[in-house]
Design an enzyme around this catalytic site. Structure first.
Site, short mmCIF file in Angstrom:
data_model
loop_
_atom_site.label_atom_id
_atom_site.label_comp_id
_atom_site.label_asym_id
_atom_site.label_seq_id
_atom_site.Cartn_x
_atom_site.Cartn_y
_atom_site.Cartn_z
N ARG A 48 0.81 -1.21 0.00
CA ARG A 48 0.00 0.00 0.00
C ARG A 48 0.85 1.26 0.00
O ARG A 48 0.55 2.22 -0.72
CB ARG A 48 -0.96 -0.02 1.20
CG ARG A 48 -1.85 1.21 1.33
CD ARG A 48 -2.48 1.65 0.01
NE ARG A 48 -3.14 0.56 -0.68
CZ ARG A 48 -3.41 0.56 -1.98
NH1 ARG A 48 -3.05 1.59 -2.74
NH2 ARG A 48 -4.01 -0.45 -2.55
N LYS A 85 0.74 24.54 -2.67
CA LYS A 85 -0.50 23.84 -2.33
C LYS A 85 -0.31 22.34 -2.54
O LYS A 85 -0.79 21.75 -3.51
CB LYS A 85 -1.66 24.38 -3.17
CG LYS A 85 -1.96 25.85 -2.88
CD LYS A 85 -3.03 26.39 -3.81
CE LYS A 85 -3.27 27.87 -3.55
NZ LYS A 85 -4.27 28.45 -4.48
N LYS A 132 2.74 38.68 -0.54
CA LYS A 132 1.35 38.44 -0.90
C LYS A 132 0.44 39.51 -0.29
O LYS A 132 0.91 40.41 0.41
CB LYS A 132 0.94 37.04 -0.46
CG LYS A 132 1.76 35.94 -1.16
CD LYS A 132 1.44 34.57 -0.62
CE LYS A 132 0.06 34.11 -1.01
NZ LYS A 132 -0.07 33.87 -2.46
N GLU A 188 2.84 39.98 -5.32
CA GLU A 188 1.52 39.61 -5.81
C GLU A 188 0.68 40.87 -6.03
O GLU A 188 0.59 41.71 -5.14
CB GLU A 188 0.84 38.69 -4.80
CG GLU A 188 -0.56 38.25 -5.18
CD GLU A 188 -1.19 37.42 -4.08
OE1 GLU A 188 -0.95 36.19 -4.06
OE2 GLU A 188 -1.90 37.99 -3.24
N ASP A 226 -2.54 38.18 -10.02
CA ASP A 226 -3.36 37.22 -9.32
C ASP A 226 -4.85 37.46 -9.56
O ASP A 226 -5.38 38.54 -9.29
CB ASP A 226 -3.07 37.29 -7.81
CG ASP A 226 -3.74 36.18 -7.04
OD1 ASP A 226 -3.63 35.02 -7.47
OD2 ASP A 226 -4.36 36.47 -6.00
#
Length: 277
Positions: free
Chosen positions: A98, A133, A165, A195, A216
């Site tokens: 697995r 992410k 950001k 950003e 963005d």
């Protein structure tokens, strides 16, 4: 090239998660000295990634495991193809099944989805890049799988690149102040990315001397106008809910990089099974 120490740490943590006190099924059925042959079979089309990592699961459990046939990372396979044949201690094969499959299925899914985006942009100047992410604990492998699929890596972590950001900008009181502060404290070898969400922010990023300007969640028309405003004074990255349907139009605006969260956070693992012979 993948670092063996990091790979082994990922695998050992995964094995510990899967059998913290052994395998109660296998340990009570299978003779300790029994050996078996097995193979991995692709149950759908895709691009294979992390073959060596998948094999390493079995050699950590049984150093005498032998491998007879395998496909290399980056290989496009079809449903029904044998991608790995191997032989080893039966207990080790069952205990590692697995974990090994989880790795190769997930990373092949990342490579396949990445390649889908890259093929759409074939012939275009813009390149596909990943984001942070990623799956907790698997970023190292997922970013490798992105490269296997033909994509580029964005920064690996918060320590290796400056990306200012929206919340940084708000907390600092604006782009100019944020860039000024960070520039005073980082080495000259590190680039600064900002950003932006509108033309005013783009102008501020240019005035601040940003090396990379991220557009963005702008519309395609807004991106095209922003690229003209920047005029080659900074590298341009497009970001924000990129899809296969949208990415080509974005590339044609003239941006340099298109970052796509979907290639790691929303992929479908490739269907691969292990069968004893």
């Amino acid at each position: 090239m993948l670092e063996q120490r990091i790979i082994d740490e990922i695998i050992l943590n995964s094995l510990k998660e899967d059998m913290p006190m052994g395998d109660i099924t296998t340990d009570n059925i299978i003779d300790p000295l029994e050996t078996s042959k097995a193979r991995f079979i692709a149950k759908e089309d895709g691009i294979v990634a992390c073959m060596e990592v998948s094999k390493r699961v079995f050699t950590l459990l049984d150093p005498d495991t032998k491998f007879y046939k395998e496909v290399q990372d980056g290989t496009k396979v079809c449903k029904g193809d044998v991608i790995l044949e191997f032989e080893g201690n039966t207990r080790a094969l069952l205990k590692g099944e697995r974990t090994s499959l989880n790795i190769i299925q997930r990373m092949s899914g990342v490579a396949t989805r990445t390649n889908t985006f890259c093929q759409i942009l074939k012939g275009e100047r813009a390149q596909i890049a990943d984001t942070r992410k990623t799956t907790p604990g698997l970023r190292y492998l997922e970013k490798y799988a992105v490269r296997v699929g033909g994509g580029r890596n964005h920064r690996y972590c918060l320590s290796d690149g400056v990306l200012i950001k929206d919340n940084h900008i708000k907390a600092a009181g604006g782009i100019l102040n944020a860039v000024s502060k960070v520039r005073k404290n980082i080495p000259h070898t590190i680039k600064i990315e900002v950003e932006t969400e509108n033309f005013e922010m783009v102008q501020d990023a240019l005035k601040a001397g940003a090396d990379i300007i991220m557009l963005d969640n702008m519309s395609v028309d807004q991106m095209a106008e922003a690229v003209k405003m920047i005029g080659g004074k900074a590298l341009v990255e497009a970001s924000g809910d990129m899809s296969e349907e949208k990415v080509l139009a974005v590339a044609k605006t003239g941006v340099d990089i298109i970052s796509v969260g979907k290639i790691t956070h929303s992929v479908k693992s490739m269907d691969i099974s292990m069968r004893f012979l």
